[in-house]
Motif scaffolding. Structure first.
Motif, PDB file in Angstrom:
ATOM      1  N   SER A   1      10.899 -13.513  32.654  1.00 12.60           N
ATOM      2  CA  SER A   1      10.743 -12.091  32.336  1.00 12.60           C
ATOM      3  C   SER A   1      11.152 -11.843  30.890  1.00 12.60           C
ATOM      4  N   LYS A   2      10.182 -11.434  30.076  1.00  9.34           N
ATOM      5  CA  LYS A   2      10.481 -11.204  28.659  1.00  9.34           C
ATOM      6  C   LYS A   2      11.424 -10.016  28.499  1.00  9.34           C
ATOM      7  N   ASP A   3      11.300  -9.042  29.389  1.00 12.28           N
ATOM      8  CA  ASP A   3      12.193  -7.886  29.331  1.00 12.28           C
ATOM      9  C   ASP A   3      13.630  -8.321  29.634  1.00 12.28           C
TER      10      ASP A   3
ATOM     11  N   LEU B   1       2.148  -7.366  21.720  1.00 18.43           N
ATOM     12  CA  LEU B   1       2.259  -6.917  23.115  1.00 18.43           C
ATOM     13  C   LEU B   1       2.438  -8.139  24.004  1.00 18.43           C
ATOM     14  N   LYS B   2       3.457  -8.099  24.859  1.00 16.30           N
ATOM     15  CA  LYS B   2       3.732  -9.260  25.702  1.00 16.30           C
ATOM     16  C   LYS B   2       3.805  -8.866  27.166  1.00 16.30           C
ATOM     17  N   ALA B   3       3.047  -9.569  27.990  1.00 13.91           N
ATOM     18  CA  ALA B   3       3.208  -9.409  29.437  1.00 13.91           C
ATOM     19  C   ALA B   3       4.617  -9.868  29.790  1.00 13.91           C
TER      20      ALA B   3
ATOM     21  N   GLY C   1      -0.040 -14.619  27.762  1.00 11.65           N
ATOM     22  CA  GLY C   1       0.377 -13.228  27.917  1.00 11.65           C
ATOM     23  C   GLY C   1       0.804 -12.498  26.654  1.00 11.65           C
ATOM     24  N   VAL C   2       0.666 -13.140  25.484  1.00  6.89           N
ATOM     25  CA  VAL C   2       1.074 -12.471  24.248  1.00  6.89           C
ATOM     26  C   VAL C   2      -0.165 -12.130  23.421  1.00  6.89           C
ATOM     27  N   LEU C   3      -0.318 -10.847  23.094  1.00  5.67           N
ATOM     28  CA  LEU C   3      -1.454 -10.434  22.270  1.00  5.67           C
ATOM     29  C   LEU C   3      -0.913  -9.922  20.934  1.00  5.67           C
TER      30      LEU C   3
ATOM     31  N   ILE D   1       6.686  -4.375  24.000  1.00  3.65           N
ATOM     32  CA  ILE D   1       6.054  -4.203  22.683  1.00  3.65           C
ATOM     33  C   ILE D   1       7.134  -4.466  21.663  1.00  3.65           C
ATOM     34  N   GLU D   2       6.846  -5.348  20.701  1.00  5.99           N
ATOM     35  CA  GLU D   2       7.915  -5.650  19.739  1.00  5.99           C
ATOM     36  C   GLU D   2       7.440  -5.711  18.310  1.00  5.99           C
ATOM     37  N   GLU D   3       8.402  -5.610  17.438  1.00  4.23           N
ATOM     38  CA  GLU D   3       8.208  -5.683  15.996  1.00  4.23           C
ATOM     39  C   GLU D   3       7.596  -7.043  15.652  1.00  4.23           C
ATOM     40  N   PHE D   4       6.655  -7.078  14.737  1.00  2.91           N
ATOM     41  CA  PHE D   4       6.049  -8.334  14.303  1.00  2.91           C
ATOM     42  C   PHE D   4       6.975  -9.015  13.301  1.00  2.91           C
ATOM     43  N   LEU D   5       7.237 -10.291  13.524  1.00  3.33           N
ATOM     44  CA  LEU D   5       8.071 -11.055  12.602  1.00  3.33           C
ATOM     45  C   LEU D   5       7.198 -12.064  11.880  1.00  3.33           C
ATOM     46  N   SER D   6       7.469 -12.235  10.590  1.00  2.00           N
ATOM     47  CA  SER D   6       6.638 -13.136   9.811  1.00  2.00           C
ATOM     48  C   SER D   6       7.472 -14.320   9.347  1.00  2.00           C
TER      49      SER D   6
ATOM     50  N   ILE E   1       7.856 -19.108   9.687  1.00  2.00           N
ATOM     51  CA  ILE E   1       7.431 -20.349  10.355  1.00  2.00           C
ATOM     52  C   ILE E   1       8.303 -20.534  11.590  1.00  2.00           C
ATOM     53  N   GLU E   2       7.669 -21.041  12.654  1.00  2.00           N
ATOM     54  CA  GLU E   2       8.403 -21.216  13.909  1.00  2.00           C
ATOM     55  C   GLU E   2       8.899 -22.654  14.069  1.00  2.00           C
ATOM     56  N   CYS E   3       9.953 -22.799  14.851  1.00  2.00           N
ATOM     57  CA  CYS E   3      10.386 -24.127  15.263  1.00  2.00           C
ATOM     58  C   CYS E   3      11.023 -24.035  16.640  1.00  2.00           C
TER      59      CYS E   3
ATOM     60  N   TYR F   1       2.247 -27.299  17.280  1.00  2.00           N
ATOM     61  CA  TYR F   1       1.005 -26.765  16.702  1.00  2.00           C
ATOM     62  C   TYR F   1       0.202 -26.200  17.856  1.00  2.00           C
ATOM     63  N   LYS F   2       0.175 -24.851  17.930  1.00  2.00           N
ATOM     64  CA  LYS F   2      -0.321 -24.229  19.162  1.00  2.00           C
ATOM     65  C   LYS F   2      -1.832 -24.005  19.187  1.00  2.00           C
ATOM     66  N   ARG F   3      -2.423 -23.751  17.995  1.00  2.00           N
ATOM     67  CA  ARG F   3      -3.839 -23.390  17.997  1.00  2.00           C
ATOM     68  C   ARG F   3      -4.724 -24.629  18.119  1.00  2.00           C
TER      69      ARG F   3
ATOM     70  N   VAL G   1      15.120 -15.172  17.382  1.00  2.00           N
ATOM     71  CA  VAL G   1      14.542 -15.726  18.608  1.00  2.00           C
ATOM     72  C   VAL G   1      13.219 -15.019  18.910  1.00  2.00           C
ATOM     73  N   ILE G   2      12.168 -15.812  19.072  1.00  2.00           N
ATOM     74  CA  ILE G   2      10.873 -15.293  19.528  1.00  2.00           C
ATOM     75  C   ILE G   2      10.830 -15.316  21.050  1.00  2.00           C
ATOM     76  N   GLU G   3      11.325 -16.400  21.611  1.00  2.00           N
ATOM     77  CA  GLU G   3      11.316 -16.502  23.079  1.00  2.00           C
ATOM     78  C   GLU G   3      12.314 -17.549  23.538  1.00  2.00           C
ATOM     79  N   TYR G   4      12.707 -17.424  24.795  1.00  2.00           N
ATOM     80  CA  TYR G   4      13.434 -18.491  25.477  1.00  2.00           C
ATOM     81  C   TYR G   4      12.485 -19.137  26.481  1.00  2.00           C
TER      82      TYR G   4
HETATM   83  P1  AMP Z   1       5.856 -16.171  23.099  1.00  2.00           P
HETATM   84  O1  AMP Z   1       5.135 -16.484  24.374  1.00  2.00           O
HETATM   85  O2  AMP Z   1       6.823 -15.048  23.204  1.00  2.00           O
HETATM   86  O3  AMP Z   1       6.437 -17.410  22.471  1.00  2.00           O
HETATM   87  O4  AMP Z   1       4.743 -15.760  22.062  1.00  2.00           O
HETATM   88  C1  AMP Z   1       3.684 -16.631  21.752  1.00  2.00           C
HETATM   89  C2  AMP Z   1       3.484 -16.703  20.270  1.00  2.00           C
HETATM   90  O5  AMP Z   1       3.203 -15.409  19.743  1.00  2.00           O
HETATM   91  C3  AMP Z   1       4.737 -17.165  19.514  1.00  2.00           C
HETATM   92  O6  AMP Z   1       4.862 -18.543  19.466  1.00  2.00           O
HETATM   93  C4  AMP Z   1       4.475 -16.571  18.148  1.00  2.00           C
HETATM   94  O7  AMP Z   1       3.595 -17.360  17.411  1.00  2.00           O
HETATM   95  C5  AMP Z   1       3.785 -15.269  18.471  1.00  2.00           C
HETATM   96  N1  AMP Z   1       4.768 -14.171  18.498  1.00  2.00           N
HETATM   97  C6  AMP Z   1       5.470 -13.764  19.569  1.00  2.00           C
HETATM   98  N2  AMP Z   1       6.280 -12.746  19.245  1.00  2.00           N
HETATM   99  C7  AMP Z   1       6.099 -12.491  17.933  1.00  2.00           C
HETATM  100  C8  AMP Z   1       6.652 -11.551  17.009  1.00  2.00           C
HETATM  101  N3  AMP Z   1       7.553 -10.648  17.381  1.00  2.00           N
HETATM  102  N4  AMP Z   1       6.236 -11.592  15.736  1.00  2.00           N
HETATM  103  C9  AMP Z   1       5.320 -12.515  15.362  1.00  2.00           C
HETATM  104  N5  AMP Z   1       4.750 -13.414  16.172  1.00  2.00           N
HETATM  105  C10 AMP Z   1       5.132 -13.419  17.451  1.00  2.00           C
END
Ligand code: AMP
Ligand code: GLY
Length: 425
Positions: free
Chosen positions: A105-107, A147-149, A157-159, A188-193, A195-197, A218-220, A286-289
């Protein structure tokens, strides 16, 4: 000890490969396993990781001492809680059901981070009842809109949408059931710019933890990070920007408050925590756990783990990691994923794979493969084989993996030729 590993992907192949090196391991079973995991133990193709009753019987019949949970589904379904009641002596690597909600649950994850002061994007959550507020909230933000489910949606689930009207429409559709129950709540969250790791932490639920080598995935599907999202097309470890200064911030601001926050919240978390981080101008957020290891990051990371993985996981499951050492091999690991033509859309299965026996310079971790009735290795999934190599730098490690990829063939095979390129600049 006897171990049952649940899962069937490249991640489980890499975990099994590493466990096989441990003198502590007697029998290893992999359920359901794949066309490669039989090299490290016994595949139990008929055993579903979600069928806890069947797992219970298997544990009894085969004197299993420890279950290692590869993917999140059994954790979200409560496998630890299930066996804690009926088999208190069985060791389990993976959190309890509440802990698994960090991924499920992202929430829940967002509330956890807010409660413990862990840096993450500002957010609000909405349901069908609060749709109008959600639409207003979107209008108050700057593009792009994230937007995240709330629930599990198989990585889809992330648009991320540039246009406000489209974002508002997407919110309506998500709350209307676009991802079924998973999008009944939308974050719904703020966009972060940046590089991810991916940072992986093994924790014992009592404040003891060890950090594994950092990786980037490398996700795409397309080169230059274009096209649709996949499960992951490759990985590099270590990640040059995740240097000592960055990792000190990660430890202080993210790992410690996470490990201690779980204890403070009374969550029994013994297992891997996957921190999906983004480097925003040198500051980790943190983008996600996730509540498991990453795939394909594990296929790179395991080559660099200089320790007995069974010993570490056993200690984590017993709540006793404090004295264990986990060194990182200083070399660079590069993983290149060979996938089926058409993936992540429709693709064919059952295509014959040849040439794996000619690979000598890399380690192959099977993902979507199986042995058919005649014993021929064939494709059985989108991601087919992860090809991993160690070398002194990124360029040499990827070159080794590409050379090995060239020796393997199956019809319509595809891979990204730019793995690691962004990190070599
Ligand atoms: P998640 O499933 O939460 O990891 O989201 C999938 C992908 O969406 C992430 O690996 C990021 O590339 C992108 N993403 C998620 N949240 C954000 C955010 N707040 N700002 C920018 N990119 C994001
Ligand atoms: N590689 C990203 C994941 O395992 O979710």
């Amino acid at each position: 000890m006897n171990i049952l590993l649940l899962g069937s992907g490249g991640r489980e192949s890499a975990l099994a490969w590493k466990m096989r090196q441990s003198p502590l391991l007697d029998k290893l079973f992999i359920a359901p396993g794949n066309g490669g995991t039989g090299a490290y133990g016994t595949n139990v193709a008929s055993l579903s990781p979600l069928d806890f009753e069947a797992i219970d019987r298997f544990v009894a019949d085969n004197d299993i001492d420890m279950i290692v949970v590869g993917n999140e589904d059994p954790l979200v379904a409560g496998i630890r809680d299930n066996f804690a009641k009926c088999r208190p002596d069985l060791l389990i690597v993976g959190p309890c059901q509440t802990g698994a909600m960090l991924e499920g649950s992202k929430d829940f994850a967002k509330q956890f981070m807010m409660r413990h002061g862990i840096p993450t994007a500002a957010y609000r959550s909405f349901t069908a009842d609060t749709l109008d507020e959600g639409l207003e909230f979107l209008a108050s933000l700057k593009a792009p809109y994230v937007l995240k489910a709330d629930g599990l949606a198989a990585g889809k689930g992330v648009l991320i949408i540039d246009n406000l009207e489209e974002a508002r429409q997407a919110l309506r559709e998500m709350l209307g059931g676009m991802f079924g129950k998973s999008s009944a709540t939308v974050v719904i969250e703020e966009f972060l710019s940046g590089i991810e790791c991916s940072v992986f932490v093994l924790t014992d639920g009592h404040g003891g933890y060890r950090v594994l080598p950092v990786a980037k995935d490398y996700k795409r599907i397309g080169e230059g990070d274009t096209g649709l999202n996949t499960g992951g097309m490759g990985a590099i470890s270590p990640v040059p920007f995740a240097d000592d200064t960055f990792m000190e911030k990660v430890t202080k601001r993210i790992i410690l408050p996470t490990v201690q926050g779980l204890i403070a919240d009374g969550i029994d978390y013994r297992g891997f925590i996957f921190l999906g981080l983004i480097n925003v101008g040198g500051e980790p957020m943190v983008i996600e756990y996730n509540v498991r290891m990453g795939d394909p990051e594990t296929e790179a990371v395991m080559l660099r783990v200089d320790a007995d993985l069974v010993d570490l996981m056993k200690a984590a499951a017993q709540g006793d990691l404090a004295d264990k050492e986990l060194r990182h091999n200083p070399q660079t690991a590069a993983t290149v994923m060979m996938v089926s033509g058409g993936y992540p859309g429709d693709y064919k299965k059952g295509l014959p794979i040849s040439g794996t026996e000619n690979v000598t310079e890399s380690t192959l971790f099977h993902a979507g493969t199986k042995l058919d009735a005649e014993g021929q290795l064939v494709t059985s999934g989108g991601r087919v084989i992860a090809v991993s190599s160690l070398a002194d730098d990124i360029a040499s490690a990827v070159a080794k993996s590409f050379a090995s990829v060239e020796k393997i063939s199956f019809p319509e095979a595809y891979y990204r030729r730019d793995i690691g390129r962004d990190l070599m600049k």
